[in-house]
Design a protein around this motif. Structure first.
Motif, PDB file in Angstrom:
ATOM      1  N   ASN B  96       0.870  -1.184   0.000  1.00 19.02           N
ATOM      2  CA  ASN B  96       0.000   0.000   0.000  1.00 19.02           C
ATOM      3  C   ASN B  96       0.901   1.226   0.000  1.00 19.02           C
ATOM      4  N   HIS B  97       1.267   1.674  -1.199  1.00 17.07           N
ATOM      5  CA  HIS B  97       2.254   2.749  -1.332  1.00 17.07           C
ATOM      6  C   HIS B  97       1.554   4.066  -1.661  1.00 17.07           C
ATOM      7  N   TYR B  98       1.445   4.944  -0.662  1.00 12.37           N
ATOM      8  CA  TYR B  98       0.817   6.253  -0.884  1.00 12.37           C
ATOM      9  C   TYR B  98       1.885   7.331  -0.815  1.00 12.37           C
ATOM     10  N   CYS B  99       2.515   7.575  -1.955  1.00 14.23           N
ATOM     11  CA  CYS B  99       3.682   8.467  -1.988  1.00 14.23           C
ATOM     12  C   CYS B  99       3.450   9.848  -1.358  1.00 14.23           C
ATOM     13  N   PRO B 100       2.315  10.531  -1.615  1.00 14.21           N
ATOM     14  CA  PRO B 100       2.195  11.891  -1.073  1.00 14.21           C
ATOM     15  C   PRO B 100       2.276  11.944   0.455  1.00 14.21           C
ATOM     16  N   ALA B 101       1.960  10.828   1.131  1.00 11.19           N
ATOM     17  CA  ALA B 101       1.954  10.845   2.592  1.00 11.19           C
ATOM     18  C   ALA B 101       3.175  10.143   3.177  1.00 11.19           C
ATOM     19  N   TYR B 128      -4.757  -4.324  -2.048  1.00  9.53           N
ATOM     20  CA  TYR B 128      -5.255  -3.725  -0.790  1.00  9.53           C
ATOM     21  C   TYR B 128      -5.055  -4.662   0.398  1.00  9.53           C
ATOM     22  N   GLU B 129      -3.852  -5.169   0.529  1.00 12.25           N
ATOM     23  CA  GLU B 129      -3.578  -6.080   1.633  1.00 12.25           C
ATOM     24  C   GLU B 129      -3.576  -5.321   2.966  1.00 12.25           C
ATOM     25  N   GLN B 130      -4.189  -5.955   3.995  1.00  9.49           N
ATOM     26  CA  GLN B 130      -4.195  -5.345   5.322  1.00  9.49           C
ATOM     27  C   GLN B 130      -2.880  -5.681   6.026  1.00  9.49           C
ATOM     28  N   ARG B 131      -2.121  -4.679   6.385  1.00  6.90           N
ATOM     29  CA  ARG B 131      -0.861  -4.929   7.096  1.00  6.90           C
ATOM     30  C   ARG B 131      -0.789  -4.040   8.332  1.00  6.90           C
ATOM     31  N   GLU B 143       6.476   0.516   9.125  1.00  5.89           N
ATOM     32  CA  GLU B 143       5.284   0.812   8.316  1.00  5.89           C
ATOM     33  C   GLU B 143       5.200  -0.289   7.262  1.00  5.89           C
ATOM     34  N   ARG B 144       4.591  -1.427   7.664  1.00  5.32           N
ATOM     35  CA  ARG B 144       4.675  -2.621   6.811  1.00  5.32           C
ATOM     36  C   ARG B 144       3.909  -2.490   5.498  1.00  5.32           C
ATOM     37  N   ASN B 145       3.006  -1.502   5.398  1.00  7.49           N
ATOM     38  CA  ASN B 145       2.299  -1.302   4.133  1.00  7.49           C
ATOM     39  C   ASN B 145       3.275  -1.035   2.987  1.00  7.49           C
ATOM     40  N   ARG B 146       4.470  -0.551   3.344  1.00  7.30           N
ATOM     41  CA  ARG B 146       5.432  -0.166   2.312  1.00  7.30           C
ATOM     42  C   ARG B 146       6.567  -1.172   2.155  1.00  7.30           C
ATOM     43  N   CYS B 147       6.551  -2.241   2.949  1.00  7.11           N
ATOM     44  CA  CYS B 147       7.668  -3.191   2.937  1.00  7.11           C
ATOM     45  C   CYS B 147       7.682  -4.003   1.635  1.00  7.11           C
ATOM     46  N   VAL B 148       8.865  -4.170   1.041  1.00  9.05           N
ATOM     47  CA  VAL B 148       8.981  -4.992  -0.165  1.00  9.05           C
ATOM     48  C   VAL B 148       9.743  -6.295   0.114  1.00  9.05           C
ATOM     49  N   LEU B 149       9.985  -6.574   1.394  1.00 10.68           N
ATOM     50  CA  LEU B 149      10.656  -7.806   1.840  1.00 10.68           C
ATOM     51  C   LEU B 149      12.012  -8.021   1.167  1.00 10.68           C
ATOM     52  N   CYS B 150      12.794  -6.964   1.056  1.00 13.09           N
ATOM     53  CA  CYS B 150      14.115  -7.070   0.425  1.00 13.09           C
ATOM     54  C   CYS B 150      15.143  -7.651   1.377  1.00 13.09           C
ATOM     55  N   GLU B 197      18.058   4.370   6.682  1.00  9.89           N
ATOM     56  CA  GLU B 197      18.755   4.646   5.412  1.00  9.89           C
ATOM     57  C   GLU B 197      18.843   3.401   4.532  1.00  9.89           C
ATOM     58  N   ASN B 198      19.096   2.264   5.141  1.00  6.88           N
ATOM     59  CA  ASN B 198      19.254   1.041   4.352  1.00  6.88           C
ATOM     60  C   ASN B 198      17.935   0.514   3.797  1.00  6.88           C
ATOM     61  N   CYS B 199      16.823   0.907   4.417  1.00  6.08           N
ATOM     62  CA  CYS B 199      15.511   0.502   3.899  1.00  6.08           C
ATOM     63  C   CYS B 199      15.282   1.240   2.578  1.00  6.08           C
ATOM     64  N   PRO B 200      15.072   0.514   1.458  1.00  7.85           N
ATOM     65  CA  PRO B 200      14.957   1.204   0.170  1.00  7.85           C
ATOM     66  C   PRO B 200      13.621   1.920   0.006  1.00  7.85           C
ATOM     67  N   VAL B 201      12.649   1.563   0.856  1.00  8.67           N
ATOM     68  CA  VAL B 201      11.314   2.186   0.791  1.00  8.67           C
ATOM     69  C   VAL B 201      11.035   2.893   2.119  1.00  8.67           C
ATOM     70  N   GLY B 202       9.787   3.193   2.390  1.00 12.41           N
ATOM     71  CA  GLY B 202       9.454   3.922   3.618  1.00 12.41           C
ATOM     72  C   GLY B 202       8.946   3.018   4.726  1.00 12.41           C
ATOM     73  N   CYS B 203       9.475   1.790   4.809  1.00 14.83           N
ATOM     74  CA  CYS B 203       8.974   0.862   5.824  1.00 14.83           C
ATOM     75  C   CYS B 203       9.616   1.123   7.183  1.00 14.83           C
ATOM     76  N   ILE B 204      10.946   1.179   7.224  1.00 14.08           N
ATOM     77  CA  ILE B 204      11.618   1.437   8.503  1.00 14.08           C
ATOM     78  C   ILE B 204      11.846   2.938   8.634  1.00 14.08           C
ATOM     79  N   LEU B 205      11.189   3.518   9.627  1.00  9.41           N
ATOM     80  CA  LEU B 205      11.296   4.971   9.822  1.00  9.41           C
ATOM     81  C   LEU B 205      11.862   5.243  11.206  1.00  9.41           C
TER      82      LEU B 205
END
Lengths: 181, 231
Positions: B96-101, B128-131, B143-150, B197-205
């Motif tokens: 669930n990737h909502y870039c503006p937020a 629309y997976e519930q995470r 923020e697991r909605n954004r996790c890509v399991l890399c 920093e190492n998280c490529p997406v916005g999962c670990i904040l």
């Protein structure tokens, strides 16, 4: 040649994309020389009065009214354009997609810290549109022909896109204009 | 002295060192091959598949494949580009990737790749997976909605005596990132920052560090990831 006819609407959005249309400032005078506006919040025409060439949609679909309007636009416009993130992927309203609908409604009408609702009334009137289970991007409801990204799309990008649509030319997006936020 | 190896990428002959992977050889020669799960300096896992190239007619991940003499590599062909687009679009619809937020917007590799390949909308419907979001630790939010399991966090963020802070729990679509509750309490500022920093997406904040850089000054605002990565 007749001027191309444009219509716009805001579904589940914040009207920010429409504000960004207004941000083309004095170019608006050039725009109305090039195109004619039909149904739109900009001129306050409520229903289509003629066939429209380009329909511009801000916002995604969060209720039955949004779906109805979107289909009404699809039926009356030759080209449909999704304007901004909410129309393209649900945007900020779609943040509720990660929370079950029942929980959202309870938070808004019963449990919210600023909520005063002693009779515990939930919106349930046939006059009110039905809230959808999720907020959907427009292209999952009807066919969308073009997309203008951004939150909101930069005014320059909207101007370029409208100009290219009105003159039938292909628009190459600059890297800096292509943004999801 | 390192043995030199001659390979071709998109028809251009380059010379690289024996033992290098395709990604390393390409980078040294100023050629961009996109990566997402791979991080320079760590053992590659080849799990996201975004670095897929065609080597002598076969698909291989460029981050895990070591070069050999006579490799003829396709990197920028329409077929490879289409494959990469499909991978990016799949990642967008499965989370669930909502870039503006998002706090990571502008500094996010997934978003930068989508800009690089000019993805307007994904061709697949959203799932629309519930995470669940986990903000229970003192310094980090998951923020697991954004996790890509890399697994970049699992592979790189460890205690000084080598214990993992992060792990993957569950299998398949139920797989999710978790943070060791006890170890998280003693996590240093530096480690928490590194995890973000190492998280490529916005999962670990890291708490209280979101939106520090204004729009226009973020990593991928002005230049595409292909230019940022290959200078």
């Amino acid at each position: 040649m007749n001027k191309p006819v444009i219509a716009t609407t805001s579904l589940a959005g914040c009207f920010g994309c429409h504000m960004s249309i207004l941000d083309i400032d004095e170019k608006f005078l050039e725009l109305i020389e090039l195109v004619e506006f039909n149904k739109s919040p900009i001129d306050d025409i409520k229903t289509f009065t003629k066939p429209v060439d380009v329909g511009i949609i801000e916002g995604g679909c969060c209720n039955s009214e949004n779906i109805h309007i979107l289909k009404y636009f699809r039926d009356n416009c030759k080209i449909l354009v999704s304007l901004g993130e909410c129309a393209m992927m649900g945007g900020l309203p779609a943040m509720r997609n990660t929370i079950p609908l029942e929980e959202c409604i309870k938070e808004a009408y019963l449990n919210g810290p600023s909520t005063v609702n002693e009779e515990k009334i939930l919106p349930n009137d046939e006059e009110l549109p039905i809230i959808l289970d999720k907020v959907y991007p427009c292209h999952e409801i009807v066919k969308i022909d073009y997309f203008i990204p951004g939150c909101p799309p930069r005014a320059d990008l909207i101007w370029d896109a409208l100009l290219h649509l009105a003159t039938g030319k292909k628009l190459e997006l600059e890297y800096e204009s292509f943004k999801y936020d | 002295m390192d043995k030199s190896i001659k390979i071709k990428i998109d028809g251009k002959g380059i010379i690289a060192k024996e033992g290098q992977t395709i990604v390393e050889a390409a980078e040294e020669n100023g050629i961009y091959i996109p990566t997402l799960c791979h991080l320079k300096g760590i053992i590659p896992s080849g799990s996201c598949r975004i670095c897929n190239v065609k080597v002598n007619g076969r698909f291989l991940t460029a981050c895990t494949t070591k070069i050999h003499d006579g490799f003829e590599i396709e990197n920028n062909s329409p077929e490879i580009t289409e494959l990469r687009k499909i991978i990016i679009e799949t990642l967008f619809v499965s989370g669930n990737h909502y870039c503006p937020a998002c706090e990571k917007s502008g500094n996010c590799i997934l978003q930068a790749l989508a800009y690089q390949y000019r993805i307007m909308i994904p061709r697949f419907p959203y799932i629309y997976e519930q995470r669940e979001i986990d903000a229970s630790s003192p310094k980090l939010i998951l923020e697991r909605n954004r996790c890509v399991l890399c697994k970049r966090c699992v592979r790189t963020i460890k205690t000084d005596d080598g214990k993992n802070y992060f792990a993957i729990e569950g299998r398949g679509h139920k797989a999710r990132i978790i943070l060791d509750e006890e170890l998280a309490k003693t996590m240093t500022e530096e480690k928490a920052m590194k995890a973000m920093e190492n998280c490529p997406v916005g999962c670990i904040l890291k708490k209280e560090t979101g939106f520090i850089k204004p729009i226009g000054e973020r990593k991928y605002d002005k230049e595409s990831i292909s230019k940022v990565c290959v200078k």
